[in-house]
Scaffold this motif. Structure first.
Motif: not given
Length: 326
Positions: A16-20, A27-28, A148-149, A217-218
């Protein structure tokens, strides 16, 4: 004939943190692994002058197309177009596990097909270029709601932390642990199929629609990545890693109501009551595979409690997309 083998993946932390849309400002990072379950492409030249079609694609159905625009399978059609292949090609697809099940199969399909079409044209493509091409096709050409992961794990393989920044930058760092620790983690993982598949884009779109509310949450989920990395590379008990996995699942459920349902909750509760130390639903949510971390001495009890579900044995730290025959 060229055969490409591309791994599926298990995402432990940071999904979920890998979305631009999120990592451009916050950051992710994702901690995960490629696994020894694969998607296979066979790619070969088709002598179309001998047939009444110029492109053949076999998946759950068989398409015999006279030209590129006649292909129904949109990702296949647009990947061929992007790679400059317009005719005289045959592609057959096989997979170890079901699609739409939280293991990144859609991106493994994209990565494997790009690699295969490049190989067919006598070109070699590196991991970074392969991942970036897949990201571009899925997000820009197909306009899919994806992070993107999955593309990165499919291309690079391995047990990694992947860090994301800017509008699409990523850095892949292999996690440095010894064989004993790697085996300890692998031997504690039990993977169960919930019996449901789902289209991740629908769940992810619902989460992104609430991004302003979901940012706190993210950020908590992002913070768990470094903690989990510290546990994994240390000498302490993996019980702490399992508890962090449980914490991540608790946070993930807050992102949208579609992430879980009573059937998924039942599977998780049965596993935890029987002796699992932690776990989470893999992928966007709503179905697919549940990962549980269970010490070997408790696995008999957990398997008994979950005997009505299908367990899938897996191995971690698999190699990235590979030409296995040419």
């Amino acid at each position: 004939m060229i055969i490409i083998r591309t791994p599926l993946r298990v995402s432990f932390f940071g999904g979920g943190t890998d979305f631009p849309e999120f990592f451009a400002e916050n950051g992710g990072a994702v901690l995960g692994t490629a696994i020894n379950k694969y998607i296979y492409h066979t790619v070969s030249h088709l002598p179309s002058w001998l047939f009444d079609h110029k492109i053949r694609f076999s998946y759950r159905k068989v398409e015999l197309a006279p030209d590129l625009d006649s292909i129904e399978h949109r990702p296949f059609r647009e990947i061929l177009r992007y790679c400059g292949v317009h005719q005289d090609v045959e592609v057959n697809l096989a997979s170890d596990l079901p699609s739409f099940s939280g293991l990144g199969s859609s991106s493994s399909f994209t990565v494997g097909l790009i690699k295969g079409l490049h190989a067919l044209q006598g070109r070699c493509v590196g991991n970074e270029e392969l991942a970036r091409c897949a990201i571009h096709i899925e997000r820009e050409v197909l306009q899919e709601t994806v992070g993107l992961q999955d593309q990165v794990f499919a291309a690079y393989g391995g047990l990694n932390i992947v860090q994301f920044s800017g509008r699409g930058d990523f850095n892949v760092e292999r996690i440095a642990i010894g064989e004993t620790r790697l085996r300890e983690l692998n031997d504690s993982m039990l993977l169960y199929f919930t019996g449901r598949t789902r289209h991740a884009q629908e769940v992810e779109k619902a989460k992104l629609d609430k991004l302003a509310d979901n940012r706190p949450t993210l950020r908590k989920m992002l913070g768990l990545v470094d903690k989990a990395h510290g546990v994994l590379t240390g000498s302490g008990s993996l019980a702490v890693f399992a508890q962090l996995l449980n914490d991540s699942w608790v946070e993930k459920r807050k992102l949208d109501a579609s992430v879980s349902n009573p059937e998924i909750d039942k599977l998780y509760d049965l596993g935890m009551t029987a002796g699992a130390l932690g776990g989470k639903l893999l992928g966007a949510g709503g179905g697919g595979f549940m990962l549980l971390l269970v010490p070997p001495e408790r696995q008999t009890a957990v398997r008994a409690a979950l005997r009505s579900y299908h367990e899938v044995p897996i191995g971690i730290n698999a190699a990235g997309s590979t030409v296995v025959h040419a």
